[in-house]
Structures are given as C-alpha cells and as structure tokens.
Enzyme design. Structure first.
Site, PDB file in Angstrom:
ATOM      1  N   ARG A   1      38.724  38.047  49.745  1.00  0.00           N
ATOM      2  CA  ARG A   1      40.354  38.117  48.916  1.00  0.00           C
ATOM      3  C   ARG A   1      40.787  39.784  49.213  1.00  0.00           C
ATOM      4  O   ARG A   1      42.209  39.802  49.256  1.00  0.00           O
ATOM      5  CB  ARG A   1      40.030  37.886  47.503  1.00  0.00           C
ATOM      6  CG  ARG A   1      41.441  37.694  46.869  1.00  0.00           C
ATOM      7  CD  ARG A   1      41.285  37.252  45.437  1.00  0.00           C
ATOM      8  NE  ARG A   1      40.615  38.220  44.584  1.00  0.00           N
ATOM      9  CZ  ARG A   1      40.173  37.781  43.224  1.00  0.00           C
ATOM     10  NH1 ARG A   1      40.668  36.663  42.827  1.00  0.00           N
ATOM     11  NH2 ARG A   1      39.611  38.647  42.589  1.00  0.00           N
TER      12      ARG A   1
ATOM     13  N   GLU B   1      49.535  32.106  34.196  1.00  0.00           N
ATOM     14  CA  GLU B   1      48.308  32.521  33.876  1.00  0.00           C
ATOM     15  C   GLU B   1      48.374  33.767  32.712  1.00  0.00           C
ATOM     16  O   GLU B   1      49.288  33.822  32.077  1.00  0.00           O
ATOM     17  CB  GLU B   1      47.849  33.222  35.041  1.00  0.00           C
ATOM     18  CG  GLU B   1      48.653  34.551  35.740  1.00  0.00           C
ATOM     19  CD  GLU B   1      47.925  34.971  36.936  1.00  0.00           C
ATOM     20  OE1 GLU B   1      46.692  34.923  37.290  1.00  0.00           O
ATOM     21  OE2 GLU B   1      48.534  35.480  37.646  1.00  0.00           O
TER      22      GLU B   1
ATOM     23  N   ARG C   1      54.023  54.283  57.302  1.00  0.00           N
ATOM     24  CA  ARG C   1      53.571  54.796  58.662  1.00  0.00           C
ATOM     25  C   ARG C   1      53.154  56.267  58.633  1.00  0.00           C
ATOM     26  O   ARG C   1      52.657  56.976  59.574  1.00  0.00           O
ATOM     27  CB  ARG C   1      54.501  54.545  59.843  1.00  0.00           C
ATOM     28  CG  ARG C   1      54.550  53.296  60.259  1.00  0.00           C
ATOM     29  CD  ARG C   1      55.831  52.925  61.183  1.00  0.00           C
ATOM     30  NE  ARG C   1      57.023  53.511  60.550  1.00  0.00           N
ATOM     31  CZ  ARG C   1      58.336  53.180  60.879  1.00  0.00           C
ATOM     32  NH1 ARG C   1      58.356  52.677  62.139  1.00  0.00           N
ATOM     33  NH2 ARG C   1      59.353  53.595  60.536  1.00  0.00           N
TER      34      ARG C   1
ATOM     35  N   LYS D   1      46.268  40.824  45.345  1.00  0.00           N
ATOM     36  CA  LYS D   1      45.809  41.501  44.346  1.00  0.00           C
ATOM     37  C   LYS D   1      46.061  43.110  44.383  1.00  0.00           C
ATOM     38  O   LYS D   1      45.353  43.979  45.057  1.00  0.00           O
ATOM     39  CB  LYS D   1      44.079  41.538  43.970  1.00  0.00           C
ATOM     40  CG  LYS D   1      43.888  41.589  42.706  1.00  0.00           C
ATOM     41  CD  LYS D   1      42.257  41.186  42.665  1.00  0.00           C
ATOM     42  CE  LYS D   1      41.689  41.650  41.318  1.00  0.00           C
ATOM     43  NZ  LYS D   1      42.381  41.458  39.967  1.00  0.00           N
TER      44      LYS D   1
HETATM   45  N1  PXG Z   1      44.698  36.594  37.242  1.00  0.00           N
HETATM   46  C1  PXG Z   1      45.119  37.961  37.241  1.00  0.00           C
HETATM   47  C2  PXG Z   1      46.512  38.125  37.058  1.00  0.00           C
HETATM   48  C3  PXG Z   1      43.888  38.849  37.378  1.00  0.00           C
HETATM   49  O1  PXG Z   1      44.139  40.130  37.680  1.00  0.00           O
HETATM   50  C4  PXG Z   1      42.347  36.819  37.147  1.00  0.00           C
HETATM   51  C5  PXG Z   1      43.437  36.157  37.130  1.00  0.00           C
HETATM   52  C6  PXG Z   1      41.054  36.560  37.383  1.00  0.00           C
HETATM   53  O2  PXG Z   1      40.635  36.532  38.578  1.00  0.00           O
HETATM   54  P1  PXG Z   1      38.838  36.415  38.867  1.00  0.00           P
HETATM   55  O3  PXG Z   1      38.960  36.535  40.425  1.00  0.00           O
HETATM   56  O4  PXG Z   1      38.461  37.990  38.556  1.00  0.00           O
HETATM   57  O5  PXG Z   1      38.321  35.366  38.269  1.00  0.00           O
HETATM   58  C7  PXG Z   1      42.851  38.482  37.356  1.00  0.00           C
HETATM   59  C8  PXG Z   1      41.663  39.181  37.430  1.00  0.00           C
HETATM   60  C9  PXG Z   1      40.179  43.007  33.482  1.00  0.00           C
HETATM   61  C10 PXG Z   1      40.810  43.228  34.531  1.00  0.00           C
HETATM   62  O6  PXG Z   1      39.786  44.370  33.070  1.00  0.00           O
HETATM   63  C11 PXG Z   1      41.092  41.847  35.447  1.00  0.00           C
HETATM   64  C12 PXG Z   1      41.571  41.845  36.795  1.00  0.00           C
HETATM   65  C13 PXG Z   1      42.193  42.852  37.193  1.00  0.00           C
HETATM   66  C14 PXG Z   1      42.254  44.073  36.290  1.00  0.00           C
HETATM   67  C15 PXG Z   1      41.553  44.084  35.199  1.00  0.00           C
HETATM   68  O7  PXG Z   1      40.062  42.130  32.684  1.00  0.00           O
HETATM   69  N2  PXG Z   1      42.068  40.728  37.578  1.00  0.00           N
END
Ligand code: PXG
Length: 301
Positions: free
Chosen positions: A52, A184, A105, A151
C-alpha cells in the site's frame, strides 16, 4: 534501551532523528506513510502495508529509494534495533529536501523514516466499553481532489474531524460524503452488522482501503457470514444491530452510540465480539517473524 530511529540508511537516536526545514513533507505535506503492528514477535500483514505504501507513492509520483523487499527488511530491523516484539511501526516517506517552491523535481531524494514504538494496550477496555461517535462536518477529500486511498501526509481533514469529535466530547468522528453516504472515521474504517450481514463502504467511495478492514471481511466470510461492500447512509447505521470501527492501531472497536442514537442493545454485540476473538487469534498466529535479514542499508552508528 534508547529508542533508535531509522533515518535514510542509518539508525539514529531520537534526538538525532531530525529532518530538514526544507523537507517537502514538512513544507507541503508531500509524502506518504504507513502504520504497521507487531504482535508477539511477528509483523502483521507486513507485505500488504508495504504494498500500500508503494501504491500511495506511485499515485503521487514519489520514488521510494529502495524496493519493497528492502523496505520490509528495514521495518523488521527497526523492530530488532529497538527490542520490540509487540508494538507499532510508523513508516514515513517524504519528498525530501528541496527549495521553497512546490516543484518536486527540486527534491533529488526522498527521505525514509521508520519509527518503532511500544503501543498503549487499551484493547480489552475498548472492546468492553465501546465508543461513542458523532457525525462531523469535515469530509474526506473527493478523489478528484486527493484520493483518500493515498495514505498521504495530508491528514488535516481527518485531524479537523478528530477536533470536532473532541469538542463534542466523544471519541471518534464519523465522516460522510457530500451526498451523505457513510465514509469512515478519522483513522478507522466503519462496519455495520444487520441481520448477521457485515457491510462496509466500498473503497471507491473515497476512503482509505484499510488493511484491518480487508482482514475483517475475510474473517467474517470464513466464519460463514456474508460481508459486503455497499454504500449506505447514517439511517442504516442508526438502525443496525451492531457497529464497529477497524484500524491497525484501534484493531476492532465496538461503537455503541452514533449521534445520540444507541446502536442495537447498546452493548458490544455478539458478531463484533466473535470477530474480535478471531482477529486476536489471527494476529497472535500469523505474521512475518521479526528476525534479522541481511541488510546493507541499515548500518549502525
Ligand atoms: N481510515 C483512515 C483514514 C486511516 O488513516 C484506517 C482507515 C485504517 O486502516 P488500516 O490499514 O490501519 O486498517 C486508517 C489508519 C492512529 C492512526 O493513530 C491511524 C491511521 C493513520 C494515522 C494514525 O490511529 N490510519
């Protein structure tokens, strides 16, 4: 043991782990990241997280200065360097140092940062007590603006959502699309369970395609349940039997109240609890062992 952080090919101390004020990750949020978990000496879904990361990087035309196999190695070595068997790993790739202009760049080399840390384990308490969520005005960006499947280091929408939830005195923020479809939460995906069927929004709606989300769908199906990606509204959430959120940090957390409406019985439901059990079994059982792989990039100081 002093924390060691991987920074561009070296392990440095927390104090030495500094990036340039000209780094475009700082100046423009120009970069991508991942959050990964280790359980009992094994890294959960390491390959999926690294894949990812590279997809996010490709989408913003950011070249990560090593291949995926090397990145996996660096994640494992960072855990070893810090003696962590159960913890959280944050991988950050920034566009690197450039000048004050936008032009990527001018950034000859991306910066790679890997931080391994202990994680506060509040799993049981959260599973028992669940959380309250409210719908907020902040939205994920439209895919035409910045695809939420990337991400990226641009998390301001989500941070503003988190602020709105905090201002309202609840734990999490439910973000909806401009049409009112459920998207979400600020850092977790959302599921509802109605008559035994698990439903979560499709990735193309403009959400992060969570790795925990995908695991949960697989677990639900393996247990003989139906799990669907479907568009739904808050009406469906209010009237669901169960609701929960998923994420690498949060794992699986029951949602007991949404916008003041009690969900189902107001207690964590049986489908959610059975899933939590299966998820724990899976995270304890599978993963990439944290053992030293041959590494040339990670020299010690
Ligand atoms: N949605 C968003 C917007 C996210 O940032 C998830 C869903 C869950 O994805 P995963 O792959 O982890 O199952 C995320 C996860 C935290 C934290 O501290 C979590 C995320 C990013 C930054 C901090 O909980 N991403």
């Amino acid at each position: 043991m002093e924390q060691k952080i991987y920074l561009d090919g070296k392990f440095v101390t927390r104090n030495e782990a500094k990036v340039s004020v000209f780094d475009h990750g700082l100046l423009y949020g120009d970069g991508v990241f991942e959050g990964i978990r280790a359980y009992g000496g094994k890294v959960f879904k390491l390959r999926e997280h690294v894949e990812r990361l590279y997809k996010s990087a490709k989408a913003i035309m950011l070249e990560i200065p090593m291949d995926g196999a090397k990145m996996e190695e660096i994640v494992l070595n960072t855990l070893i360097e810090n003696g962590i068997e159960d913890g959280y790993v944050r991988v950050v790739v920034t566009r690197g140092e450039g000048d004050l202009g936008l032009d990527p760049r001018k950034c000859p080399r991306a910066s790679v940062i890997v931080i391994a840390d202990k994680i506060a384990l509040y799993g049981d308490e959260l599973t028992r007590n669940g959380i309250e969520v409210i719908t907020v005005a902040s939205q994920r960006s439209l895919p035409i603006v910045l695809d939420p499947r990337i991400k990226s280091l641009n998390y301001l929408n989500n941070i503003m959502a988190k602020i709105e939830a905090a201002n309202a005195g609840v734990t999490e923020a439910l973000m909806v699309t401009r049409e009112g479809f459920v998207a979400e939460c600020s850092g977790e995906n959302i599921f509802i369970v109605t008559k035994g069927v698990f439903v979560t929004p499709p990735a193309f709606l403009g959400i992060l395609e969570g790795i925990t989300r995908n695991v949960v769908m697989e677990l639900a199906r393996a247990g003989g349940s139906e799990a669907r990606e479907e568009i739904f509204t808050r009406y469906d959430v209010y009237n669901a039997d169960e609701c929960f959120v998923t994420g690498t940090a949060a794992e699986i957390v029951p949602v007991l109240k949404v916008d003041g409406r009690t969900i189902g019985s107001g207690k964590p439901g049986s489908a959610t609890l059975s899933l939590v059990k299966k998820f724990r079994k899976l995270t304890a059982g599978e993963g990439t062992p944290i053992i030293l792989r041959v590494s040339k990039s990670a020299s010690r100081r």
